[in-house]
Scaffold this motif. Structure first.
Motif, PDB file in Angstrom:
ATOM      1  N   SER A  29       0.817  -1.217   0.000  1.00  0.00           N
ATOM      2  CA  SER A  29       0.000   0.000   0.000  1.00  0.00           C
ATOM      3  C   SER A  29       0.849   1.265   0.000  1.00  0.00           C
ATOM      4  CB  SER A  29      -0.952   0.009   1.205  1.00  0.00           C
ATOM      5  OG  SER A  29      -0.246   0.281   2.411  1.00  0.00           O
ATOM      6  N   GLN A  30       2.134   1.135   0.338  1.00  0.00           N
ATOM      7  CA  GLN A  30       3.052   2.277   0.341  1.00  0.00           C
ATOM      8  C   GLN A  30       3.783   2.422  -0.995  1.00  0.00           C
ATOM      9  OE1 GLN A  30       5.102   2.930   4.343  1.00  0.00           O
ATOM     10  NE2 GLN A  30       4.602   0.744   4.380  1.00  0.00           N
ATOM     11  N   GLY A  31       3.433   1.564  -1.959  1.00  0.00           N
ATOM     12  CA  GLY A  31       4.041   1.645  -3.282  1.00  0.00           C
ATOM     13  C   GLY A  31       5.268   0.785  -3.459  1.00  0.00           C
ATOM     14  N   PHE A  32       5.610  -0.036  -2.455  1.00  0.00           N
ATOM     15  CA  PHE A  32       6.757  -0.928  -2.591  1.00  0.00           C
ATOM     16  C   PHE A  32       6.366  -2.106  -3.478  1.00  0.00           C
ATOM     17  CE2 PHE A  32       7.524   0.707   1.904  1.00  0.00           C
ATOM     18  CZ  PHE A  32       8.346   1.737   1.469  1.00  0.00           C
ATOM     19  N   THR A  33       7.341  -2.652  -4.195  1.00  0.00           N
ATOM     20  CA  THR A  33       7.077  -3.763  -5.101  1.00  0.00           C
ATOM     21  C   THR A  33       7.887  -4.991  -4.688  1.00  0.00           C
ATOM     22  OG1 THR A  33       8.797  -2.967  -6.613  1.00  0.00           O
ATOM     23  CG2 THR A  33       6.532  -2.251  -7.048  1.00  0.00           C
ATOM     24  N   ASN A  34       7.509  -6.123  -5.277  1.00  0.00           N
ATOM     25  CA  ASN A  34       8.173  -7.401  -4.982  1.00  0.00           C
ATOM     26  C   ASN A  34       8.266  -7.645  -3.478  1.00  0.00           C
ATOM     27  OD1 ASN A  34       8.620  -8.035  -7.755  1.00  0.00           O
ATOM     28  ND2 ASN A  34      10.313  -6.569  -7.743  1.00  0.00           N
ATOM     29  N   VAL A  35       7.184  -7.393  -2.777  1.00  0.00           N
ATOM     30  CA  VAL A  35       7.143  -7.499  -1.315  1.00  0.00           C
ATOM     31  C   VAL A  35       7.011  -8.960  -0.910  1.00  0.00           C
ATOM     32  CG1 VAL A  35       5.897  -6.854   0.774  1.00  0.00           C
ATOM     33  CG2 VAL A  35       6.107  -5.209  -1.109  1.00  0.00           C
ATOM     34  N   GLU A  57      12.626   4.128   6.481  1.00  0.00           N
ATOM     35  CA  GLU A  57      12.293   3.737   7.851  1.00  0.00           C
ATOM     36  C   GLU A  57      11.173   4.606   8.417  1.00  0.00           C
ATOM     37  OE1 GLU A  57      16.721   2.049   9.114  1.00  0.00           O
ATOM     38  OE2 GLU A  57      16.168   4.099   9.650  1.00  0.00           O
ATOM     39  N   LYS A  58      11.292   5.907   8.240  1.00  0.00           N
ATOM     40  CA  LYS A  58      10.284   6.835   8.755  1.00  0.00           C
ATOM     41  C   LYS A  58       8.921   6.584   8.105  1.00  0.00           C
ATOM     42  CE  LYS A  58      11.599  10.634  10.222  1.00  0.00           C
ATOM     43  NZ  LYS A  58      12.127  11.914  10.607  1.00  0.00           N
ATOM     44  N   LYS A  59       8.921   6.411   6.789  1.00  0.00           N
ATOM     45  CA  LYS A  59       7.676   6.174   6.052  1.00  0.00           C
ATOM     46  C   LYS A  59       6.996   4.890   6.531  1.00  0.00           C
ATOM     47  CE  LYS A  59       5.987   5.405   1.341  1.00  0.00           C
ATOM     48  NZ  LYS A  59       6.309   5.383  -0.080  1.00  0.00           N
ATOM     49  N   ASN A  63       3.384   4.438   8.712  1.00  0.00           N
ATOM     50  CA  ASN A  63       2.304   3.634   8.164  1.00  0.00           C
ATOM     51  C   ASN A  63       1.919   2.487   9.104  1.00  0.00           C
ATOM     52  OD1 ASN A  63       0.416   2.907   6.058  1.00  0.00           O
ATOM     53  ND2 ASN A  63       1.790   1.235   5.567  1.00  0.00           N
ATOM     54  N   LEU A  64       2.911   1.834   9.689  1.00  0.00           N
ATOM     55  CA  LEU A  64       2.612   0.726  10.596  1.00  0.00           C
ATOM     56  C   LEU A  64       1.925   1.219  11.864  1.00  0.00           C
ATOM     57  CD1 LEU A  64       5.821  -1.481  10.191  1.00  0.00           C
ATOM     58  CD2 LEU A  64       3.547  -1.851   9.197  1.00  0.00           C
ATOM     59  N   LYS A  65       2.342   2.356  12.391  1.00  0.00           N
ATOM     60  CA  LYS A  65       1.690   2.895  13.594  1.00  0.00           C
ATOM     61  C   LYS A  65       0.231   3.226  13.284  1.00  0.00           C
ATOM     62  CE  LYS A  65       1.851   6.148  17.322  1.00  0.00           C
ATOM     63  NZ  LYS A  65       2.576   7.160  18.038  1.00  0.00           N
ATOM     64  N   LYS A  66      -0.007   3.838  12.149  1.00  0.00           N
ATOM     65  CA  LYS A  66      -1.371   4.202  11.741  1.00  0.00           C
ATOM     66  C   LYS A  66      -2.246   2.953  11.597  1.00  0.00           C
ATOM     67  CE  LYS A  66      -3.804   6.022   7.743  1.00  0.00           C
ATOM     68  NZ  LYS A  66      -3.621   6.402   6.346  1.00  0.00           N
ATOM     69  N   ASN A  67      -1.712   1.902  11.005  1.00  0.00           N
ATOM     70  CA  ASN A  67      -2.513   0.726  10.692  1.00  0.00           C
ATOM     71  C   ASN A  67      -2.520  -0.349  11.776  1.00  0.00           C
ATOM     72  OD1 ASN A  67      -3.643   0.941   7.821  1.00  0.00           O
ATOM     73  ND2 ASN A  67      -1.555   1.731   7.648  1.00  0.00           N
ATOM     74  N   LEU A  68      -1.474  -0.422  12.589  1.00  0.00           N
ATOM     75  CA  LEU A  68      -1.419  -1.443  13.636  1.00  0.00           C
ATOM     76  C   LEU A  68      -1.769  -0.887  15.013  1.00  0.00           C
ATOM     77  CD1 LEU A  68       1.845  -3.345  12.584  1.00  0.00           C
ATOM     78  CD2 LEU A  68      -0.540  -3.938  12.046  1.00  0.00           C
ATOM     79  N   GLY A  69      -1.659   0.423  15.164  1.00  0.00           N
ATOM     80  CA  GLY A  69      -2.027   1.046  16.429  1.00  0.00           C
ATOM     81  C   GLY A  69      -0.925   1.084  17.467  1.00  0.00           C
ATOM     82  N   TYR A  70       0.281   0.742  17.094  1.00  0.00           N
ATOM     83  CA  TYR A  70       1.426   0.842  18.003  1.00  0.00           C
ATOM     84  C   TYR A  70       2.689   1.078  17.188  1.00  0.00           C
ATOM     85  CZ  TYR A  70       2.528  -4.046  16.822  1.00  0.00           C
ATOM     86  OH  TYR A  70       2.834  -5.211  16.154  1.00  0.00           O
TER      87      TYR A  70
END
Length: 180
Positions: A29-35, A57-59, A63-70
């Motif tokens: 969802s952040q635009g990374f490929t071949n994940v 790292e910052k990006k 995103n993980l804090k927003k979606n995982l809540g921690y």
């Protein structure tokens, strides 16, 4: 396009359970490929045109804090950096090959200051040996972790920064699977 490995802290430990398919979706969802994910301990391999690991790292952390809540501290290394880390010999003379010995690699955001480096080396015991090289530290545990009085929290407090650790076998397997 450069390939990276993200080592995530606090994934599938301490009650924070994240399915690997969810983690892959969050990275895509952040635009990374071949994940891809590698074992269920927060290792994510991906391609990105962004060349600054600090920006990545910052990006990812946001995103993980927003979606995982921690908060999920993220430590990124390129495939080339990972190959150097895996081939580095922190404990010469075959000491790390002894019966029951395990080497853990701690990933850091920055190279620790001289005072922190000195404090880490003072944690040495007959069971535990430490070595620093750049943004990584190497921990030789002679026996089971339960034989050691060293904990991840103690290491973070000593270094004055966050870290996440992986068994050196995991790092070598990543390098084998994703050669530079």
């Amino acid at each position: 396009m450069p390939k990276y490995v993200a080592f995530l802290r606090a994934v599938n430990v301490g009650g924070h359970i994240v399915k690997m398919d969810q983690l892959r979706r969050l990275f895509k969802s952040q635009g990374f490929t071949n994940v891809e994910t590698f074992i269920a301990s927060g290792n994510v391999i991906f391609d990105s045109p962004v060349r600054s690991t600090q920006k990545l790292e910052k990006k990812i952390e946001q995103n993980l804090k927003k979606n995982l809540g921690y908060e999920v501290e993220t430590f990124i290394r390129s495939i080339a950096e990972l190959a150097e880390i895996a081939s580095y010999e922190p404990f010469p003379g075959g000491e790390s090959d002894g019966e029951g010995c395990v080497v853990y690699i701690g990933f850091l955001g920055n190279s620790p200051a001289a005072a922190a480096r000195k404090k880490l080396l003072l944690l040495r015991t007959p069971v535990d040996e430490f070595h620093l090289n750049g943004r990584e530290f190497y921990w030789l545990c002679r026996g089971r972790m339960s034989d050691s009085q060293i904990t991840g929290n103690l290491l973070q407090k000593t270094l004055g920064m966050q870290t996440t650790m992986r068994n050196s076998n995991t790092v070598r397997r990543l390098v084998t699977k994703y050669p530079g």
